[in-house]
Design a protein around this motif. Structure first.
Motif, short mmCIF file in Angstrom:
data_model
loop_
_atom_site.label_atom_id
_atom_site.label_comp_id
_atom_site.label_asym_id
_atom_site.label_seq_id
_atom_site.Cartn_x
_atom_site.Cartn_y
_atom_site.Cartn_z
N ALA A 33 45.13 51.82 57.65
CA ALA A 33 44.69 52.71 58.86
C ALA A 33 43.27 53.03 58.46
N ALA A 34 43.23 53.61 57.22
CA ALA A 34 42.11 54.33 56.81
C ALA A 34 40.99 53.36 56.51
N LEU A 35 41.18 52.25 56.10
CA LEU A 35 40.34 50.93 55.94
C LEU A 35 39.87 50.74 57.27
N MET A 36 40.59 50.61 58.37
CA MET A 36 40.13 50.17 59.82
C MET A 36 39.31 51.61 60.49
N LYS A 37 39.67 52.76 59.96
CA LYS A 37 38.83 53.85 60.43
C LYS A 37 37.72 53.74 59.97
N ASN A 38 37.24 53.27 58.56
CA ASN A 38 36.09 53.21 57.91
C ASN A 38 35.29 52.17 58.57
N THR A 39 36.04 51.06 58.98
CA THR A 39 35.22 49.69 59.60
C THR A 39 34.70 50.20 61.26
N TYR A 40 35.45 51.07 61.62
CA TYR A 40 35.06 51.32 63.06
C TYR A 40 34.05 52.37 62.92
N ASN A 41 33.90 53.19 61.64
CA ASN A 41 32.67 53.96 61.49
C ASN A 41 31.53 53.17 61.14
N ALA A 42 31.76 52.36 60.35
CA ALA A 42 30.68 51.53 60.03
C ALA A 42 29.87 50.73 61.15
N CYS A 43 30.59 50.30 61.99
CA CYS A 43 30.11 49.44 63.29
C CYS A 43 29.37 50.43 64.16
N LEU A 87 38.55 65.05 46.82
CA LEU A 87 38.98 65.51 48.39
C LEU A 87 39.83 66.53 48.15
N LEU A 88 40.71 66.87 47.46
CA LEU A 88 41.71 68.01 47.54
C LEU A 88 40.96 69.33 47.11
N SER A 89 39.83 69.18 46.27
CA SER A 89 39.05 70.42 45.87
C SER A 89 37.83 70.73 46.87
N ALA A 90 37.58 69.73 47.64
CA ALA A 90 36.45 70.12 48.55
C ALA A 90 36.72 71.27 49.48
N ASN A 91 35.68 71.83 50.01
CA ASN A 91 35.84 72.92 51.02
C ASN A 91 35.94 72.44 52.51
N THR A 92 37.21 71.87 52.73
CA THR A 92 37.57 71.13 53.88
C THR A 92 39.18 71.60 54.14
N ASN A 93 39.68 71.23 55.39
CA ASN A 93 41.28 71.49 55.53
C ASN A 93 41.52 69.91 56.31
N PRO A 94 42.50 69.41 55.41
CA PRO A 94 43.08 69.51 53.89
C PRO A 94 41.94 69.70 53.14
N GLY A 95 42.25 70.51 51.99
CA GLY A 95 41.33 70.46 50.86
C GLY A 95 41.50 72.21 50.20
N ASN A 96 40.37 72.69 49.61
CA ASN A 96 40.25 73.94 49.17
C ASN A 96 41.74 74.17 48.17
N ALA A 100 40.00 54.13 50.61
CA ALA A 100 40.94 53.93 51.59
C ALA A 100 42.35 54.68 51.35
N THR A 101 42.98 54.44 50.21
CA THR A 101 44.17 55.30 49.75
C THR A 101 44.01 56.87 49.96
N PRO A 102 43.02 57.34 49.38
CA PRO A 102 43.12 58.92 49.26
C PRO A 102 42.47 59.30 50.75
N HIS A 103 41.61 58.40 51.44
CA HIS A 103 41.10 58.76 52.78
C HIS A 103 42.74 58.88 53.61
N GLY A 104 43.60 57.98 53.65
CA GLY A 104 44.77 57.94 54.08
C GLY A 104 45.83 58.93 54.02
N ILE A 105 45.74 59.31 52.89
CA ILE A 105 46.65 60.60 52.42
C ILE A 105 46.13 61.77 53.08
N MET A 106 44.80 61.94 52.94
CA MET A 106 44.07 63.19 53.66
C MET A 106 44.49 63.28 55.09
#
Length: 291
Positions: free
Chosen positions: A277-287, A176-185, A139-145
Motif C-alpha cells: 500500500a505504501a509503495l502504491m502511495k509513493n508511485t501516486y505521489n511520483a506521478c 521516522l519514529l524519532s522525527a518531530n511528527t505524529n506518529p513520531g516524537n 515502503a515497509t517503514p512508511h507502511g508501519i507509520m
C-alpha cells in the motif's frame, strides 16, 4: 489487546488511491505507471512482484513487468534501468531484491533516478528523509507509520526499541519514529547482533519494532505489559503438519506475547500488506510531482 490489521488499513489506503485515480481519468490527466524489474525466478520475489502488479491493476495504475534472466550482466541491467529512467510515461521504478550475487545492489539502487525511486532506497531519498524533507520513504517503514496513523496511536514521548539495523527497515524506522511528527516524537534505541542488554532494553520499550528475520525471537519475557509490538519478520519454517510443508512465522512469538500488548501486528496480515500500500502511495505521489 488490539490487532493492528494490515489488511484492513491497506485496503483503506488502496480504496482512497482508487478514487484519486478515477478522478485523474475523469479529468483526462495521466494515470500513475509503475515499472517492476524482476531478475531471475526466485519464488518469493515472483510472489512479491506479482502482488504489486495485481495491486496496480486493482487501483487503476498502469504497470510494466520487466523480466530478465539471472545470468544478465550488471551492465545490461543498468542499461535496462536507464531505459526506464528515460521513459517519460514511467513514474516509479522498483527493482526486486535480492539480486544475483554478481550484481551490486548498491549500483542498481543508485542507477534509479531519485524522482522515480518509489522504493525510497536511493541516497538522495534517504538523505531527504534524515532531514525531514519531502521524499519517498522506504515502503515497509512508511507502511508501519501509515498503520500507526490510521489507528490514531499517539507515540509522542514513547520509548521505541527497533531490533535490526537494515537500510530497508531498521535504520529508516528509527529515523521516522524519532522525527518531530505524529506518529513520531519517540526516543529510539536501535538494537542489533552486538547489543549486550537486549532483553533489558526491550522491557523498557513502549514500542518494539522487530525486524531481524529470526522467527519467534521476541518472547513474552522480553515485553512489558501494555507495549505496542510491530512484527516485520516473515519466515517460512518447516512444518510437517501443514499441507504446504511450512508455516509462516514472524519475529515475535505471537501466542505468548500478544496477551501482554496494547496493540500487535499479526504475521501474516500485518506489516506485509502495508508495504505494498505504501509503495502504491509513493508511485501516486511520483506521478503527481511530475505532472
Amino acid at each position: 489487546m488490539k490487532i493492528l490489521d494490515g489488511q484492513l488499513v491497506s485496503q483503506a489506503t488502496k480504496d482512497e488511491l482508487k478514487i484519486k485515480v478515477a478522478q485523474l481519468v475523469a479529468e483526462g490527466k495521466k494515470v500513475p505507471h509503475l515499472a517492476a524489474v524482476l531478475v531471475g525466478n526466485n519464488g518469493a520475489s515472483e510472489t512479491y512482484v506479482g502482488s504489486k502488479v495485481r495491486t496496480c491493476e486493482e487501483i487503476g495504475f498502469r504497470s510494466t513487468l520487466v523480466r530478465l534472466e539471472d545470468t544478465i550482466s550488471e551492465f545490461k541491467l543498468l542499461e535496462a534501468i536507464e531505459e526506464l529512467n528515460s521513459d517519460m510515461d514511467v513514474d516509479g521504478i522498483l527493482v526486486q531484491l535480492p539480486l544475483p550475487k554478481h550484481i551490486s545492489d548498491e549500483k542498481v539502487i543508485n542507477a534509479i533516478h531519485p524522482s522515480k525511486d518509489v522504493d525510497g532506497f536511493h541516497p538522495v531519498s534517504v538523505g531527504k528523509m534524515v532531514q525531514s524533507l519531502p521524499t519517498f520513504i522506504p515502503a515497509t517503514p512508511h507502511g508501519i507509520m501509515l498503520m500507526l496513523e490510521h489507528y490514531k496511536i499517539n507515540t509522542k514521548g514513547m520509548h521505541a526499541v527497533v531490533i535490526g539495523r537494515s537500510n530497508i527497515v531498521g535504520r529508516p524506522m528509527s529515523i521516522l519514529l524519532s522525527a518531530n511528527t505524529n506518529p513520531g516524537n519517540c526516543t529510539v534505541t536501535i538494537c542489533h547482533s552486538a547489543t549486550r542488554n537486549l532483553k533489558e532494553l526491550c522491557l523498557q520499550a513502549d514500542i518494539i519494532v522487530a525486524a531481524l528475520g529470526k522467527p519467534e525471537f521476541v518472547t513474552a519475557d522480553m515485553v512489558k505489559d501494555g507495549a505496542i509490538v510491530i512484527d516485520v519478520g516473515i519466515t517460512r519454517v518447516p512444518d510437517a503438519t501443514k499441507k504446504r510443508g511450512y508455516s509462516i512465522k514472524g519475529d515475535v512469538q505471537f501466542d505468548t506475547v500478544s496477551p501482554k500488548c496494547s496493540y500487535i501486528t499479526p504475521v501474516p496480515g500485518g506489516v506485509g500488506p502495508m508495504t505494498i500500500a505504501a509503495l502504491m502511495k509513493n508511485t501516486y505521489n511520483a506521478c503527481l510531482a511530475k505532472h
